[in-house]
Structures are given as structure tokens and as C-alpha cells.
Design a protein around this motif. Structure first.
Motif, PDB file in Angstrom:
ATOM      1  N   ILE A  76      61.284  57.541   7.323  1.00 28.34           N
ATOM      2  CA  ILE A  76      60.603  57.085   6.110  1.00 28.34           C
ATOM      3  C   ILE A  76      59.819  58.219   5.443  1.00 28.34           C
ATOM      4  N   GLU A  97      60.859  60.314   0.103  1.00 30.31           N
ATOM      5  CA  GLU A  97      61.406  59.975  -1.210  1.00 30.31           C
ATOM      6  C   GLU A  97      61.244  61.074  -2.253  1.00 30.31           C
ATOM      7  N   PHE A 153      64.226  55.171  -2.214  1.00 27.49           N
ATOM      8  CA  PHE A 153      62.905  54.548  -2.194  1.00 27.49           C
ATOM      9  C   PHE A 153      61.969  55.125  -3.256  1.00 27.49           C
ATOM     10  N   GLN A 187      58.563  50.545   3.460  1.00 29.46           N
ATOM     11  CA  GLN A 187      59.939  51.033   3.513  1.00 29.46           C
ATOM     12  C   GLN A 187      60.700  50.382   4.663  1.00 29.46           C
ATOM     13  N   TYR A 239      64.018  47.975   4.040  1.00 26.00           N
ATOM     14  CA  TYR A 239      65.301  48.221   4.698  1.00 26.00           C
ATOM     15  C   TYR A 239      65.877  46.927   5.255  1.00 26.00           C
TER      16      TYR A 239
END
Length: 286
Positions: A10, A13, A54, A137, A141
Motif C-alpha cells: 500500500i 500511489e 489508488f 486501501q 482492495y
């Protein structure tokens, strides 16, 4: 042709595959050399990148909108933050713990969790927005099918016939596991998971695809060997050993990453990681 494929976790982004590889590749080489292996050529390593999926769309305001406890959604986001808090308090007796679980339904538990985590070694210096964003995040998912499918497609596109080792960090281990389960006809690979949340019951393990049966998960058919590596202080890898849930063929190895328990770089520089990756590159019987 990529012999090694990385899968990140994660909070990536605002970067990209090349900038991530610029950080991960030297650490990979260090771990391999420490283990007595050879450095792979840069072109033999690829990053299965999905962080941009994301990334928020631009807006007319300044900066990134702040998130606070009131923005935390019930379900995965809330429970993940509470589990991180409980484990952080177990590791550090100086942190205020949640105490009786029944109290978590009262007295602003999410705000208490965020306050405690902000003083933990794991989340030191990280604001509420980033902690909530990390939990979000994970939730996205598992609840947004379009996102989940797009991430898996990115991973599958990165694999080649030459791929021998998949190194998956954090949420990337979930991506790799699900995609490898869905592609049983792929060539045999070695899977190395670093700081994996795959064993976290209810929030991750029980939501995998294919779903576990009778408390055990399916073995991903293309995987001929699986090494799972976790630091005791890694809050993301709440379940340090995957063998009880995924099968006796897994080797669970503990390591110590120092102050940055979940950082991928100390994971990659560990001799245990280097040995696992080198054995995968060498092939069966090595």
C-alpha cells in the motif's frame, strides 16, 4: 524477460514502477550477495505496479483533504486500526492499550486507536490521514471488484515465461497469492512473502479468493516453494506464521528489521530473503 517480479504494498500511489525499482533493486542485490548469491541484471527484475490505481483525481483545492477518525468506515477500516492498536500495545507496554474489548464499542475507540498508534514505533511521525489511508486501501482492495481485478491484471501482465521468483511485500502478497491461484498452468515459481497480512483472520484470510475451506487456504498451484518472512514488530503481518493456514510446505522465517519493521528494504537486505530468492533462481534441487 523478468526472472524476478516484485509486487509492492500500500501507499505507493504517487510513485511509479521505475522509481520503486530504484529503491528495491539495490536492496535485493545486497541480500543476494550476503547470502552468497549473484546479483541479477537490472533488466531481469520487474515491478508489478498498481499504486496509481489508488491515486486520487485532482481537485481545485490546495493539498490533500485531511482524514480524521470520523472518516473511518465501519468494518475493515475500523477493525484493522483496532487490531494494529492492540498489537502495538502488546509490543510496547508504554502505549495505552484498548483493555476490555467491550469498551471498544464506547469511548471513541477509533480516535483512541489513532492517538496510540501515532506514538507507536511502527507509525511514529505518521499523521492520521496516512494511517487511515493505509487501512482504506486494504478495504478498497477487498470491496471494490474493479480495483481488485485491475490490480491482479497488472501482476499477471508482468509475469513472463522466464519468471522464477515472485517477491511480494505487504498487500502485494495478497495480490500475488490470488493471481497465482487463478493461473494454475503457469511455470513453477518460488514465492517469497515479506511482511504479509495473508494470515490475518476475518479481515484478510477469510476474504481471499479462492475462499479457504475448513480453516485452510488453497495452495497456489504454480508455487513450488514458498518462504514467508516476518519481523516480530511488523503490525501489518499480524499473523507471523502462514504455515498453519496455507500448508506445511511453507517455511516461516522470523527476522529483525530494526526500527523500520515493515520497510521492504531491510526485508530485502536480510540474508534469509537473499537465500530464499537465490534458491528460487537456482531452480529445483538447489
Amino acid at each position: 524477460m523478468s526472472r524476478i517480479v516484485f509486487v509492492h504494498g500500500i501507499a505507493q500511489e504517487t510513485v511509479g514502477p521505475e522509481s520503486l525499482l530504484a529503491e528495491w533493486y539495490p536492496a535485493l542485490c545486497d541480500g543476494l550477495v550476503l547470502a552468497g548469491g549473484e546479483k541479477p541484471a537490472r533488466e531481469e527484475v520487474a515491478m508489478a505496479f498498481y499504486g496509481d490505481l489508488f491515486r486520487k483525481a485532482g481537485h481545485r483545492g490546495l493539498g490533500t483533504p485531511e482524514l480524521d477518525a470520523s472518516d473511518v468506515e465501519e468494518g475493515t477500516e475500523r477493525e484493522l486500526l483496532l487490531q494494529w492498536w492492540e498489537y502495538a500495545a502488546q509490543l510496547d507496554p508504554r502505549l495505552p492499550g484498548p483493555g476490555d474489548r467491550t469498551r471498544l464499542r464506547t469511548v471513541r475507540p477509533v480516535q483512541r486507536a489513532l492517538d496510540a498508534l501515532s506514538h507507536s514505533a511502527f507509525f511514529a511521525g505518521m499523521g492520521e490521514r496516512l494511517m487511515i489511508g493505509a487501512a482504506r486501501q486494504v478495504r478498497r482492495y477487498f470491496t471494490e471488484q474493479q480495483v481488485r481485478d485491475a490490480i491482479r491484471e497488472r501482476f499477471e501482465r508482468t509475469l513472463t515465461e522466464a519468471t522464477r521468483v515472485v517477491v511480494a511485500h505487504s498487500l502485494g502478497s495478497v495480490v500475488a497469492y490470488e493471481a497465482l491461484c487463478a493461473g494454475p498452468d503457469r511455470p513453477d515459481v518460488t514465492l517469497v512473502t515479506l511482511g504479509s497480512p495473508l494470515g490475518v483472520r476475518h479481515l484478510v484470510f477469510d476474504r481471499l479468493r479462492p475462499p479457504p475451506h475448513a480453516g485452510r487456504a488453497r495452495w497456489p498451484a504454480p508455487v513450488r516453494q514458498w518462504v514467508n518472512i516476518a519481523d516480530r514488530g511488523d503490525l501489518v503481518a499480524l499473523a507471523k506464521e502462514l504455515r498453519p493456514l496455507f500448508g506445511d510446505r511453507i517455511r516461516d522465517l522470523p527476522i529483525h528489521n530494526g526500527a523500520k519493521a515493515h520497510d521492504v528494504r531491510p526485508y530485502l537486505t536480510a540474508v534469509e530473503s537473499g537465500r530464499a530468492i537465490a534458491a528460487g533462481l537456482a531452480g529445483p534441487g538447489a
